[in-house]
Design a protein around this motif. Structure first.
Motif, short mmCIF file in Angstrom:
data_model
loop_
_atom_site.label_atom_id
_atom_site.label_comp_id
_atom_site.label_asym_id
_atom_site.label_seq_id
_atom_site.Cartn_x
_atom_site.Cartn_y
_atom_site.Cartn_z
N ILE A 9 -17.54 -13.18 -1.03
CA ILE A 9 -18.36 -13.61 -2.17
C ILE A 9 -19.83 -13.78 -1.83
O ILE A 9 -20.63 -14.13 -2.69
N THR B 67 -9.76 -19.91 -1.33
CA THR B 67 -11.17 -19.84 -0.96
C THR B 67 -11.31 -20.28 0.49
O THR B 67 -10.81 -21.34 0.87
N TRP C 228 -14.93 -16.17 1.49
CA TRP C 228 -14.04 -15.26 0.76
C TRP C 228 -13.36 -16.05 -0.35
O TRP C 228 -13.07 -17.25 -0.18
N SER C 229 -13.09 -15.39 -1.46
CA SER C 229 -12.39 -16.06 -2.55
C SER C 229 -11.73 -15.01 -3.44
O SER C 229 -11.70 -13.82 -3.12
N SER D 256 -10.92 -13.97 -7.85
CA SER D 256 -11.47 -14.20 -9.18
C SER D 256 -10.84 -15.41 -9.84
O SER D 256 -11.48 -16.11 -10.64
N LEU E 140 -12.68 -18.41 -8.31
CA LEU E 140 -14.06 -18.46 -8.80
C LEU E 140 -14.11 -18.86 -10.27
O LEU E 140 -15.04 -19.54 -10.71
N HIS F 167 -19.70 -6.06 -0.39
CA HIS F 167 -19.18 -6.70 -1.60
C HIS F 167 -20.32 -7.23 -2.46
O HIS F 167 -21.41 -7.53 -1.96
N SER G 232 -20.78 -10.11 -5.87
CA SER G 232 -20.08 -11.13 -6.65
C SER G 232 -21.04 -11.78 -7.64
O SER G 232 -22.27 -11.73 -7.48
N ILE H 262 -15.90 -9.91 -8.83
CA ILE H 262 -16.10 -9.54 -7.43
C ILE H 262 -15.82 -8.05 -7.31
O ILE H 262 -14.85 -7.54 -7.87
#
Length: 338
Positions: A52, A189, A227-228, A230, A233, A293, A295, A310
């Motif tokens: 993210i 997460t 890192w996560s 959707s 988030l 990536h 986000s 993401i």
């Protein structure tokens, strides 16, 4: 490499957003409207882990505001009140300045990224070499420019994170987990500081259509290494919107933060950015970009609509702005199709 196979989530939402996702490989998107959350995915679903990037900074802001609420620090606490910084230009810099990118620090630090071009190194190298203590020492050795004016700084957020950790007598990862991730049930997460900490099921993202190494940033990880999913988030966005996470106490603007030429009126709060949508709605958001990536997390306070997405490939500068603007306009201004 073209779009990944497989579609997931709400068919109507997917049909609405898919025209904006051409040229992207894997995407996981969440749309929030009031209490309802809908998902759409290409080659991924709401539980697929992604980097993210700088959305990580909003979690550091939440840790800060939690410690402000408990009286452990104030926004006016200075660097030298937590660590010996009397020989540093940052000695009297406040935690609010670090959290609002107004300290005068550069984005990254030369010794953190090596002698090669900083962005090349971060895009292609798997792992930064400095731990938290070494990062603090490195950042304290930097010179400040235009203190008091907005100047985006991942190094500043990393310093803030490690200062808060020292004040609490823990590592930042322990502090983040104890104060934010566990109490708010953000189980997917993570903050990996090295490759061994990457979440189960992680995959490399793409840079220029080729697999790129993950950003395991070690001491810089608080500023861009989380890192996560959707789903998490979307939860993070709702918690912020509904004032149920500590960082929601830090949403008042601190300084002008123009994002030219697209958002000249933007302002910076405690890590979050305040701006307007293409349709003129107030928008509170943060986005992120790593070597592989992209986000975005944002919501409109008046309508309660929110968006988190993401992408596992790095759009070009123009495509990134168009993607963000198109999805914000389509979903937050107009609302999702049903």
């Amino acid at each position: 490499m073209g779009q990944a196979s497989g579609r997931s989530g709400d068919p109507a939402l997917l049909a609405q957003v898919e025209p904006h996702l051409r040229g992207l490989n894997r995407v996981a998107l969440a749309y929030v409207d009031g209490d309802a959350t809908r998902y759409a995915g290409i080659g991924a679903d709401e539980r697929t882990p992604f980097e993210i990037g700088s959305v990580s900074k909003t979690f550091c802001g939440a840790v800060l505001m939690d410690m402000v609420a408990t009286g452990e620090v104030t926004l006016d606490t200075t660097v030298t009140e937590i660590v010996d910084a009397n020989e540093s230009e940052l000695a009297r810099v406040t935690l609010q300045e670090l959290a609002s990118h107004t300290s005068g620090l550069p984005d990254f630090t030369p010794s953190q990224t090596g002698s090669r071009n900083a962005w090349f190194g971060l895009f292609h190298a798997d792992g930064a070499h400095q731990d938290g203590d070494e990062t603090v020492s490195d950042v304290l050795g930097q010179c400040l420019e235009a203190r008091g004016e907005y100047s985006y700084s991942t190094a500043g957020i990393a310093l803030l994170a490690h200062l808060l950790a020292r004040k609490a007598g823990a590592t930042y990862k322990e502090l983040l987990t104890e104060r934010i991730l566990e109490p708010l049930s953000l189980r997917d997460t993570h903050l990996p500081v090295n490759r061994g900490g990457l979440p189960k099921g992680w995959e490399k993202g793409l840079l220029g259509g080729r697999p790129a190494e993950p950003w395991t940033l070690n001491g810089l990880a608080p500023g861009g290494g989380m890192w996560s999913t959707s789903a998490d988030l979307a939860s993070w966005m709702r918690l912020t919107r509904d004032e149920r996470q500590p960082g929601a106490a830090g949403l008042e603007p601190v300084a002008s933060a123009p994002i030219l030429p697209w958002m000249p009126e933007a302002q910076i709060a405690i890590t979050w950015v305040r701006a307007t949508t293409p349709g003129g709605e107030d928008l509170i958001f943060h986005n992120g970009l790593t070597g592989s990536h992209h986000s975005f997390v944002g919501y409109c306070p008046r309508t309660g609509r929110g968006l988190a997405y993401i992408v596992n490939s790095v759009p070009t500068g123009a495509q990134l702005v168009m993607l963000q603007g198109d999805l914000v306009g389509a979903l937050l201004d107009e609302g999702a199709s049903t």
